[in-house]
Design an enzyme around this catalytic site. Structure first.
Site, PDB file in Angstrom:
ATOM      1  N   TRP A  35      45.157  40.566  47.155  1.00 25.31           N
ATOM      2  CA  TRP A  35      45.889  40.643  45.503  1.00 25.31           C
ATOM      3  C   TRP A  35      47.176  41.219  45.643  1.00 25.31           C
ATOM      4  O   TRP A  35      48.254  40.664  45.645  1.00 25.31           O
ATOM      5  CB  TRP A  35      45.500  41.027  44.191  1.00 25.31           C
ATOM      6  N   ASP A 105      48.875  47.302  40.614  1.00 23.74           N
ATOM      7  CA  ASP A 105      48.266  46.049  39.929  1.00 23.74           C
ATOM      8  C   ASP A 105      46.583  46.900  39.726  1.00 23.74           C
ATOM      9  O   ASP A 105      45.605  46.670  40.245  1.00 23.74           O
ATOM     10  CB  ASP A 105      47.783  44.683  41.036  1.00 23.74           C
ATOM     11  N   LYS A 129      39.895  40.142  33.008  1.00 27.47           N
ATOM     12  CA  LYS A 129      38.817  41.374  33.594  1.00 27.47           C
ATOM     13  C   LYS A 129      38.169  41.495  32.467  1.00 27.47           C
ATOM     14  O   LYS A 129      36.767  41.354  32.221  1.00 27.47           O
ATOM     15  CB  LYS A 129      39.166  41.259  35.050  1.00 27.47           C
TER      16      LYS A 129
HETATM   17  C1  LIG Z   1      42.653  38.323  38.310  1.00 26.78           C
HETATM   18  C2  LIG Z   1      44.053  39.164  39.308  1.00 26.78           C
HETATM   19  C3  LIG Z   1      44.958  38.781  39.219  1.00 26.78           C
HETATM   20  C4  LIG Z   1      46.114  37.492  38.876  1.00 26.78           C
HETATM   21  O1  LIG Z   1      45.762  37.168  38.062  1.00 26.78           O
HETATM   22  P1  LIG Z   1      46.253  35.554  37.372  1.00 26.78           P
HETATM   23  O2  LIG Z   1      46.674  37.146  35.576  1.00 26.78           O
HETATM   24  O3  LIG Z   1      45.368  34.892  37.067  1.00 26.78           O
HETATM   25  O4  LIG Z   1      47.657  35.395  37.518  1.00 26.78           O
HETATM   26  C5  LIG Z   1      45.792  39.317  39.774  1.00 26.78           C
HETATM   27  N1  LIG Z   1      45.533  40.786  40.495  1.00 26.78           N
HETATM   28  C6  LIG Z   1      43.740  41.154  40.404  1.00 26.78           C
HETATM   29  C7  LIG Z   1      43.536  42.401  40.993  1.00 26.78           C
HETATM   30  C8  LIG Z   1      43.520  40.170  39.663  1.00 26.78           C
HETATM   31  O5  LIG Z   1      41.744  40.774  39.710  1.00 26.78           O
END
Ligand SMILES: *Cc1c(COP(=O)(O)O)cnc(C)c1O
Length: 296
Positions: A35, A105, A129
């Protein structure tokens, strides 16, 4: 606190659009897995990127040591991913990253433990999540950064305009936001706060890591012990031929979605806040049982 759409992925673009584009400077990215790598690539569409550390040589199995991070003091921000969902690599504590704004993030570990929120310039997380259903992204952003959004961006991509409009510039994802309200109430009143949630998450993940470590190599965790995630536990079976019977046997016991992400293979147990202790215990018991039957 903003409630935006477009998922975490839009934040990969929105952060550099607002704070990197036209600066002539390079933003620092610490790459610890899929990511943060993806975020650094998105940033390159808007400006220059300095990779302050990249865990590729170790196949993204740990976070960097403090002395390995090469920061550019002129960077408009430094970026990291607090929990790499696919590799199961999580910072146990935040590194020291100087005075430039820290962008994080936290999509897959938001609300899993208390965080020093005052240390972040921007902390963002898609909801799906730990916080609620897909459709809303929570962005916690410092006022002085909000004020710096350039005026030549479309309104929905402009933090300042979204903040001025209290996230209500257009119709927000109302159901998803309502659901986040229910989840945060559950955390506060049923669980007893994020400190308590962290205790539970540590116990849950320890059950699995202990089973892996006690298996004499039958199971192998992807991440180094110092960087192991309390949310995502990727592991493989030393003998890959056992992987399919393992996944099938687990599914027969109601233990599903254990196949690792297609980009890394193996197995992965994602044990987000909503996964009860009993679910993790059932997986642990299955793992012990399977190893006993098949280990040489
Ligand atoms: C799931 C995830 C994403 C992507 O999220 P979206 O909402 O599908 O764009 C980005 N970063 C991390 C760490 C993730 O777990």
């Amino acid at each position: 606190v903003l409630f935006l759409q477009g998922g975490a992925l839009l934040q990969f673009g929105m952060v550099p659009m607002n704070f990197l584009r036209n600066t002539g400077k390079a933003a620092d990215y610490i790459v610890t897995g899929t990511w943060s790598k993806k975020a650094s690539e998105e940033a390159k569409t808007q400006g220059k990127v300095n990779v302050a550390w990249d865990g590729k040589a170790g196949n993204y199995n740990r976070v960097p040591r403090q002395d390995e991070i090469k920061l550019d003091p002129a960077a408009p921000y430094v970026y990291l991913c607090s929990n790499e969902t696919i590799q199961g690599v999580q910072y146990p504590t935040l590194p020291q990253l100087g005075d430039v704004p820290l962008v994080c993030d936290s999509s897959s570990d938001f609300l899993c433990r208390p965080v020093p929120v005052e240390r972040f310039g921007i902390l963002f997380a898609c909801a799906q999540k730990n916080a609620g259903p897909a459709g809303v992204t929570i962005v916690i952003i410092r006022d002085d950064l909000v004020a710096k959004s350039p005026s030549d961006l479309p309104s929905l991509l402009n933090y300042k305009i979204m903040a001025e409009n209290k996230s209500l510039l257009n119709t927000p994802p109302t159901f998803a936001i309502y659901f986040v309200h229910l989840v945060t109430n559950w955390l506060l009143h049923d669980i007893g706060g994020l400190g308590k949630m962290e205790e539970i998450n540590k116990k849950k993940s320890k059950l699995l890591y202990d089973a892996i470590d006690a298996s004499a190599g039958f199971y192998q965790a992807h991440a180094e012990p110092s960087s192991r995630s309390i949310m995502n536990v990727p592991f493989r079976l030393a003998d890959a031929a056992f992987e399919e019977p393992f996944l099938k046997g687990a599914a027969a016991c109601g233990l599903v979605e254990l196949k690792g992400h297609r980009s890394v293979g193996g197995c992965r147990a994602s044990i987000y806040n909503a996964m009860p202790m009993a679910g993790v215990e059932a997986l642990r018991d299955f793992m012990l049982d399977f190893a006993k039957k098949h280990a040489k």
